[in-house]
Design an enzyme around this catalytic site. Sequence first.
Site, PDB file in Angstrom:
ATOM      1  N   LYS A 126      20.767 -41.714   9.437  1.00  0.00           N
ATOM      2  CA  LYS A 126      19.556 -42.458   9.079  1.00  0.00           C
ATOM      3  C   LYS A 126      18.906 -43.150  10.289  1.00  0.00           C
ATOM      4  CE  LYS A 126      20.922 -43.234   4.244  1.00  0.00           C
ATOM      5  NZ  LYS A 126      21.064 -44.242   3.152  1.00  0.00           N
ATOM      6  N   TYR A 178      14.598 -39.218  -2.494  1.00  0.00           N
ATOM      7  CA  TYR A 178      15.199 -40.356  -3.195  1.00  0.00           C
ATOM      8  C   TYR A 178      14.533 -40.596  -4.552  1.00  0.00           C
ATOM      9  CZ  TYR A 178      18.365 -41.852   0.556  1.00  0.00           C
ATOM     10  OH  TYR A 178      19.394 -41.939   1.466  1.00  0.00           O
ATOM     11  N   ASN A 218      22.056 -48.296   6.216  1.00  0.00           N
ATOM     12  CA  ASN A 218      23.486 -48.006   6.195  1.00  0.00           C
ATOM     13  C   ASN A 218      23.885 -46.700   6.867  1.00  0.00           C
ATOM     14  OD1 ASN A 218      22.545 -46.328   4.236  1.00  0.00           O
ATOM     15  ND2 ASN A 218      23.765 -47.170   2.562  1.00  0.00           N
ATOM     16  N   HIS A 231      23.705 -40.782   4.958  1.00  0.00           N
ATOM     17  CA  HIS A 231      23.610 -40.291   3.573  1.00  0.00           C
ATOM     18  C   HIS A 231      24.562 -39.121   3.426  1.00  0.00           C
ATOM     19  CE1 HIS A 231      22.230 -38.356  -0.093  1.00  0.00           C
ATOM     20  NE2 HIS A 231      22.238 -37.227   0.598  1.00  0.00           N
ATOM     21  N   GLU A 242      19.809 -30.479  -2.061  1.00  0.00           N
ATOM     22  CA  GLU A 242      19.387 -31.184  -0.842  1.00  0.00           C
ATOM     23  C   GLU A 242      19.389 -30.254   0.369  1.00  0.00           C
ATOM     24  OE1 GLU A 242      22.005 -34.604  -0.784  1.00  0.00           O
ATOM     25  OE2 GLU A 242      21.014 -35.493  -2.529  1.00  0.00           O
TER      26      GLU A 242
HETATM   27  P1  ATP Z   1      22.923 -42.286  -0.108  1.00  0.00           P
HETATM   28  O1  ATP Z   1      22.288 -41.718  -1.360  1.00  0.00           O
HETATM   29  O2  ATP Z   1      21.895 -42.679   0.932  1.00  0.00           O
HETATM   30  O3  ATP Z   1      24.001 -41.394   0.412  1.00  0.00           O
HETATM   31  P2  ATP Z   1      24.628 -43.926  -1.716  1.00  0.00           P
HETATM   32  O4  ATP Z   1      24.762 -42.704  -2.567  1.00  0.00           O
HETATM   33  O5  ATP Z   1      25.874 -44.560  -1.180  1.00  0.00           O
HETATM   34  O6  ATP Z   1      23.665 -43.650  -0.490  1.00  0.00           O
HETATM   35  P3  ATP Z   1      22.634 -44.883  -3.579  1.00  0.00           P
HETATM   36  O7  ATP Z   1      22.976 -45.753  -4.720  1.00  0.00           O
HETATM   37  O8  ATP Z   1      22.348 -43.444  -3.839  1.00  0.00           O
HETATM   38  O9  ATP Z   1      23.820 -45.052  -2.493  1.00  0.00           O
HETATM   39  O10 ATP Z   1      21.420 -45.553  -2.816  1.00  0.00           O
HETATM   40  C1  ATP Z   1      20.631 -44.777  -1.929  1.00  0.00           C
HETATM   41  C2  ATP Z   1      20.270 -45.608  -0.729  1.00  0.00           C
HETATM   42  O11 ATP Z   1      19.386 -46.638  -1.132  1.00  0.00           O
HETATM   43  C3  ATP Z   1      21.441 -46.359  -0.079  1.00  0.00           C
HETATM   44  O12 ATP Z   1      22.173 -45.585   0.820  1.00  0.00           O
HETATM   45  C4  ATP Z   1      20.714 -47.471   0.625  1.00  0.00           C
HETATM   46  O13 ATP Z   1      20.141 -47.022   1.851  1.00  0.00           O
HETATM   47  C5  ATP Z   1      19.600 -47.802  -0.348  1.00  0.00           C
HETATM   48  N1  ATP Z   1      20.010 -48.897  -1.241  1.00  0.00           N
HETATM   49  C6  ATP Z   1      20.884 -48.811  -2.269  1.00  0.00           C
HETATM   50  N2  ATP Z   1      21.043 -50.015  -2.862  1.00  0.00           N
HETATM   51  C7  ATP Z   1      20.234 -50.872  -2.194  1.00  0.00           C
HETATM   52  C8  ATP Z   1      19.919 -52.264  -2.317  1.00  0.00           C
HETATM   53  N3  ATP Z   1      20.489 -53.015  -3.250  1.00  0.00           N
HETATM   54  N4  ATP Z   1      19.041 -52.783  -1.429  1.00  0.00           N
HETATM   55  C9  ATP Z   1      18.447 -52.036  -0.488  1.00  0.00           C
HETATM   56  N5  ATP Z   1      18.688 -50.723  -0.314  1.00  0.00           N
HETATM   57  C10 ATP Z   1      19.565 -50.146  -1.153  1.00  0.00           C
HETATM   58 MG    MG Z   2      23.133 -41.553  -3.279  1.00  0.00          MG
END
Ligand code: ATP
Ligand code: MG
Length: 137
Positions: free
Chosen positions: A9, A49, A112, A115, A126
Amino acid sequence: LERTFSIIKPDATRRNLTGAINATIEKAGLRIVAQKRILLTRAQAETFYGVHKERPFFGELVDFMISEPIVVQVLEGEDAVAKYREVMGATNPANAAEGTIRKEFALSVGENSAHGSDSLENAQIEIAQFFAGNEIV
Ligand code: ATP
Ligand code: MG
């Protein structure tokens, strides 16, 4: 062997962490079988997303994902989908285990660093959004 989709990211590319994250991926036994650095369009980020479009952080997430180039990858290995979720660690770096990418590198729950696909079905969807079959070797 299984394949999963990965994104390094913007917070990580900005801090020149592509190589460090790739080293973590390779040490975990996953092979990078496709990789390119791209700047997402807003439409691409919103589609990618889309599952989160009703969430309060959606706008912030899309703005972040288009703020700098990202590196998109296909990772191959045994149980690649589950293994890479493990290697990344919990979404919130505060909850991520020692040695995971998010523990080592992530700045916050939003920024974070990585992904990884959350299921084999989503991995296939994807991967197809970013790579042609003949780009994966
Ligand atoms: P990713 O889909 O990016 O691999 P993930 O599956 O661990 O991450 P998801 O719940 O799918 O988590 O959330 C997608 C992304 O949205 C997260 O990786 C993060 O960058 C962002 N995100 C999730 N929760 C929050 C939050 N509470 N505040 C801000 N950003 C968030
Ligand atoms: Mg996710």
